[in-house]
Motif scaffolding. Structure first.
Motif, PDB file in Angstrom:
ATOM      1  N   GLY A 162      -3.101  17.141 -18.776  1.00 26.31           N
ATOM      2  CA  GLY A 162      -3.595  15.779 -18.969  1.00 26.31           C
ATOM      3  C   GLY A 162      -3.791  15.037 -17.660  1.00 26.31           C
TER       4      GLY A 162
ATOM      5  N   THR B  83      -8.076   4.836 -20.633  1.00 20.49           N
ATOM      6  CA  THR B  83      -7.481   5.850 -21.514  1.00 20.49           C
ATOM      7  C   THR B  83      -7.220   7.145 -20.747  1.00 20.49           C
ATOM      8  N   TYR B  84      -8.176   7.561 -19.909  1.00 20.60           N
ATOM      9  CA  TYR B  84      -7.979   8.806 -19.144  1.00 20.60           C
ATOM     10  C   TYR B  84      -6.864   8.658 -18.106  1.00 20.60           C
TER      11      TYR B  84
ATOM     12  N   VAL C  24      -3.452   8.869 -27.175  1.00 25.19           N
ATOM     13  CA  VAL C  24      -2.882   9.761 -26.155  1.00 25.19           C
ATOM     14  C   VAL C  24      -1.523  10.280 -26.630  1.00 25.19           C
TER      15      VAL C  24
ATOM     16  N   PHE D 256     -10.878  14.442 -26.380  1.00 22.96           N
ATOM     17  CA  PHE D 256     -11.369  13.309 -25.579  1.00 22.96           C
ATOM     18  C   PHE D 256     -12.770  13.684 -25.087  1.00 22.96           C
TER      19      PHE D 256
ATOM     20  N   GLY E 202      -7.314  13.835 -16.742  1.00 21.47           N
ATOM     21  CA  GLY E 202      -7.342  12.369 -16.768  1.00 21.47           C
ATOM     22  C   GLY E 202      -7.812  11.806 -15.435  1.00 21.47           C
TER      23      GLY E 202
ATOM     24  N   CYS F  17       0.972   9.290 -18.780  1.00 21.28           N
ATOM     25  CA  CYS F  17       1.831   9.526 -19.937  1.00 21.28           C
ATOM     26  C   CYS F  17       2.277  10.993 -20.002  1.00 21.28           C
ATOM     27  N   THR F  18       1.360  11.927 -19.761  1.00 22.62           N
ATOM     28  CA  THR F  18       1.733  13.341 -19.891  1.00 22.62           C
ATOM     29  C   THR F  18       2.616  13.795 -18.733  1.00 22.62           C
TER      30      THR F  18
ATOM     31  N   LEU G 139      -7.215  18.502 -25.060  1.00 20.85           N
ATOM     32  CA  LEU G 139      -8.056  17.768 -24.116  1.00 20.85           C
ATOM     33  C   LEU G 139      -9.460  17.550 -24.682  1.00 20.85           C
TER      34      LEU G 139
ATOM     35  N   MET H 232      -3.700   8.859 -19.830  1.00 22.81           N
ATOM     36  CA  MET H 232      -3.433  10.233 -20.274  1.00 22.81           C
ATOM     37  C   MET H 232      -2.602  10.985 -19.216  1.00 22.81           C
TER      38      MET H 232
ATOM     39  N   PHE I 243      -0.959  14.307 -27.535  1.00 24.82           N
ATOM     40  CA  PHE I 243      -0.151  15.115 -26.612  1.00 24.82           C
ATOM     41  C   PHE I 243       1.306  15.283 -27.039  1.00 24.82           C
TER      42      PHE I 243
END
Ligand code: 5GP
Ligand code: MN
Length: 321
Positions: free
Chosen positions: A34, A154-155, A193, A69, A38, A161-162, A66, A158, A197
């Protein structure tokens, strides 16, 4: 590789280098996660806003999560056009570019954006001790005084967060939460997200998890747990190796574990080893096999038959446990 003078650059210098180009090739690392995707997509969208054409390349199939998205579906695995700059994104070692390593190292103008701290292999190197590479891209946008739209947000979320394990790993810091708050304000789809994930699994993945957990092995008075996935496990369930990345958590989450290991047979008799530690340096163990990573999360590749590979790992851990 050409001998070039390698420079460390700041985020604003990296932003200047990027904006001085017309066409930029961005490279995600092999077995993309991600953060690399991302950061690549986030950067591509940011560059497009300022009139710089960017295309993303990766020497691996993009996995199902992935592909949920949309912009990740445009990632290419062949490069033919001409570019002014090549950028290795979230990639601490040249070999992680896979088949693109050759064309990358032959190119004069190269830039690394990364948070791993491996050996410098680009002309310009922007390497930060951040929780995610997406934070560097976020700061590039800031340096260019660009407003981040909801898709880019958002990306970037991603990757953040991951790579922080949904803000739970020990790399999570004030900046992670501050960046998350700003991305939330810009409209990042945090629900999607998290769902993709951290929650969604397929029926085949659940069956794989059940199979792998049913044969967990313990060593050294329950201080070490080991899981393994063979190529036939994956083939029989119609899965690829990308679904195995979270399994090591089950081994290290056992309350008495100091070391958790998951080994996955990528190719016949080639095992990708994932190790996690609690107050125990798994990096030192992985270094012995030519791998690396962080103190508490590291990996390596070992060739051999399943039981021989397990024995080697167990013995190596035994020296320091
Ligand atoms: P994972 O177990 O999630 O694949 O990897 C954990 C950490 O170890 C990541 O930071 C990853 O970059 C690093 N890592 C995993 N495999 C290797 C490897 O073969 N070589 C090196 N140098 N690092 C690795
Ligand atoms: Mn990363």
């Amino acid at each position: 590789m050409k001998s070039i003078k390698k420079k460390t650059v700041t985020v604003s210098e990296a932003a200047q280098i990027l904006t001085s180009c017309k066409r930029v090739a961005l490279f995600a690392h092999k077995n993309p996660d991600g953060d690399t995707v991302g950061a690549c997509v986030g950067l591509k969208l940011i560059l497009q806003k300022i009139g710089v054409f960017a295309e993303i390349f990766c020497d691996s199939e993009i996995n199902g999560k992935l592909l949920r998205f949309e912009e990740a579906r445009a990632i290419k695995n062949k490069i033919d056009d001409k570019y002014d700059l090549m950028v290795a994104v979230d990639c601490g070692d040249l070999f992680r570019l896979g088949n693109f390593s050759g064309c990358y190292s032959d190119f004069d103008e190269t830039l690394t954006l990364d948070h791993h701290g491996g050996e410098y292999f680009s002309k310009y190197n922007c390497v930060k001790n951040y929780a995610s590479t997406c934070q560097i891209v976020f700061e590039v946008a800031d340096a260019l005084r660009l407003q981040i739209d909801e898709v880019s947000a958002t990306y970037l979320y991603m990757g953040l967060c991951t790579d922080t394990g949904n803000f739970a790993h020990n790399n999570t810091d004030y900046d992670s939460f501050s960046m998350a708050a700003q991305l939330f304000k810009y409209g990042a789809d945090i629900q999607k997200v998290y769902q993709v994930f951290f929650r969604d699994v397929t029926f085949a993945e659940i069956k794989l998890t059940a199979r792998v957990l049913s044969r967990v092995r313990s060593y050294y008075d329950n201080q070490m747990y080991l899981l393994y996935v063979t190529k036939s496990d994956l083939d029989e369930l119609g899965l690829d190796q990308s679904v195995t990345s979270g399994l090591v958590r089950y081994a290290i989450d056992i309350d008495t574990a100091k070391v958790g290991v998951c080994i996955v047979e990528y190719l016949p008799n080639t095992f990708k080893v994932s190790m996690r530690g609690k107050d125990f340096s798994v990096r030192n163990v992985c270094n012995e096999f030519g791998g690396g990573g962080h103190v508490l999360a590291a990996g390596c590749l070992i060739n051999g038959f399943l039981e021989d590979v397990i024995e080697k790992i167990v013995r190596a851990v035994g020296y320091s446990i």
